[in-house]
Design an enzyme around this catalytic site. Structure first.
Site, PDB file in Angstrom:
ATOM      1  N   ASP A   1      -7.200  -3.537  -5.621  1.00  0.00           N
ATOM      2  CA  ASP A   1      -6.760  -2.283  -4.998  1.00  0.00           C
ATOM      3  C   ASP A   1      -5.318  -1.920  -5.370  1.00  0.00           C
ATOM      4  OD1 ASP A   1      -8.468  -4.070  -3.605  1.00  0.00           O
ATOM      5  OD2 ASP A   1      -8.408  -2.891  -1.781  1.00  0.00           O
TER       6      ASP A   1
ATOM      7  N   ASP B   1       0.805  -1.227   0.000  1.00  0.00           N
ATOM      8  CA  ASP B   1       0.000   0.000   0.000  1.00  0.00           C
ATOM      9  C   ASP B   1       0.837   1.276   0.000  1.00  0.00           C
ATOM     10  OD1 ASP B   1      -2.639  -0.984  -0.118  1.00  0.00           O
ATOM     11  OD2 ASP B   1      -2.459  -1.696   1.938  1.00  0.00           O
TER      12      ASP B   1
END
Ligand code: GLY
Length: 396
Positions: free
Chosen positions: A175, A116
């Site tokens: 994502d 991330d």
């Protein structure tokens, strides 16, 4: 009884959307009002978060705020949103706050345990560098890209999202498309070519494997990282393995649009347009532009909306609108504007001083995990504010 109450409050909130949409307010005025609100509201949020932490959410029922350490995937959104608000308002107090939060976040540039880093380090330091061109910020972004690249598996040609476990051999989630902007940007700024090559390889594998024939996407693909074989296609945060988890669709749309920005490769533009078509034509997409938490959620219309999915979609459609012809641009702009107006209405926008200092109510983190349901989330605020900037800069 609890179920009945949920249904009743959801119906009320939909009614609120219809009644309070400010349909006719000029967008310039609406945007200005949102930034002025955000300028004060984020000072409330800042007060709720200890100096060594980042905001996570707020539970309206108990009045409790939840914060996180800087290793949490959302840690870049607070400084990023502060910078976006500062950019519009020039409020020095917000800039000071943003800089203090960047200072505690910086150490994550060496974090190789997460995929991330794009969210964490580009939404924060990326905006800081864009505004101030300070080489120290660029050094942080460069280091973050190098850390993210360590998660790339050359045989499978993908970046691994989560760690391997009993449940997954090599999980890659949709994502992850959001972390590629960081890699592309570093190469474009004169950094190592391999970062962009990784972003391209990951995107190509994602287009090949992650999408269904209707251009909705799976949430999690489990890869054999030695061969590139896909072992299973499932969900973690969606309603079902075969369902279209709303935020996942928005991440895919945003990520492929960004890939087109950096490469001008038409396959990414085509894929983004097809994802947009899925979202806009799905019979379960509400007329006010804010999706349910999953396009296939059980109980629609008596289930939760996800403001974060609406905000990400709006911001992505505004960029996609820059790359298409007049007719498509009008369609994308229309939906994005509708979503922005809905989010800015009483149905989603918090009242001054309430909602723990967050801007938007009604997002869903992960319903299957019974986590963060119908609450504010940092990324809903971030992409809402980004969408306001994009609308102002590109369409006013
Ligand atoms: N990347 C995690 C989420 O969208 O919830």
């Amino acid at each position: 009884m609890r179920k009945l109450l949920i249904v009743f409050s959801l119906l009320l909130s939909h009614q609120g959307v219809l009644n309070a949409q400010n349909r006719d307010q000029p967008m310039a005025k609406l945007i200005d009002a949102q930034f002025k609100f955000a300028e004060q509201q984020y000072k409330v949020l800042a007060k709720n978060v200890p100096a060594d932490q980042m905001p996570k959410t707020y539970y309206p029922k108990t009045g409790k705020s939840e914060n996180s350490g800087t290793g949490w995937w959302c840690s870049g959104f607070f400084p990023g949103t502060l910078l976006y608000i500062y950019e519009y308002t020039k409020d020095e107090e917000l800039l000071k706050e943003a800089k203090a939060r960047l200072a505690i976040l910086e150490k994550e540039k060496d974090n190789k345990g997460t995929h991330d880093l794009g969210f964490m380090m580009y939404c924060s330091f990326g905006n800081a560098y864009r505004l101030f061109k300070d080489p120290a910020y660029k050094a942080v972004i460069d280091a973050s890209a190098a850390s993210l690249a360590t998660r790339y598996h050359p045989a499978a040609k993908v970046i691994q999202s989560w760690g391997s476990s009993k449940a997954w051999a090599g999980p890659v989630i949709i994502d992850n498309m959001m972390n590629l902007e960081l890699l592309n940007w570093v190469t474009e700024q004169g950094g190592d070519r391999k970062f962009k090559e990784i972003a391209v390889s990951h995107s190509n594998a994602t287009i090949k494997n992650h999408f269904r024939s209707d251009f909705s996407s799976y949430h999690v693909l489990d890869y054999d990282m030695k061969t590139g074989d896909v072992l299973k296609k499932v969900t973690a945060q969606g309603a079902a393995d075969s369902s279209a988890w709303a935020r996942g669709q928005a991440w895919g749309l945003y990520g492929l649009t960004v890939m087109y920005r950096f490469t001008k490769d038409k396959q990414y533009l085509d894929q983004a347009k097809k994802i947009a078509a899925f979202m806009l034509n799905d019979p379960n997409m509400p007329a006010d532009g804010i999706p349910y938490w999953d396009y296939d959620a059980p109980g629609i219309p008596n289930t939760y909306r996800d403001a974060s999915a609406g905000a990400v979609m709006a911001s992505a459609l505004l960029e996609l609108g820059q790359y298409v012809g007049k007719t498509e641009r009008k369609k994308y702009l229309g939906v994005a504007e509708k979503a922005i107006r809905t989010l800015a209405s009483d149905a989603y926008r918090a009242k001054a001083g309430e909602n723990g200092g967050f801007l938007l109510e009604h997002s869903v983190g992960s319903l299957p995990h019974q986590s963060e349901i119908d609450v504010p989330l940092t990324y809903a605020d971030y992409y809402f504010i980004e969408a306001l900037h994009r609308y102002k800069n590109w369409y006013l």
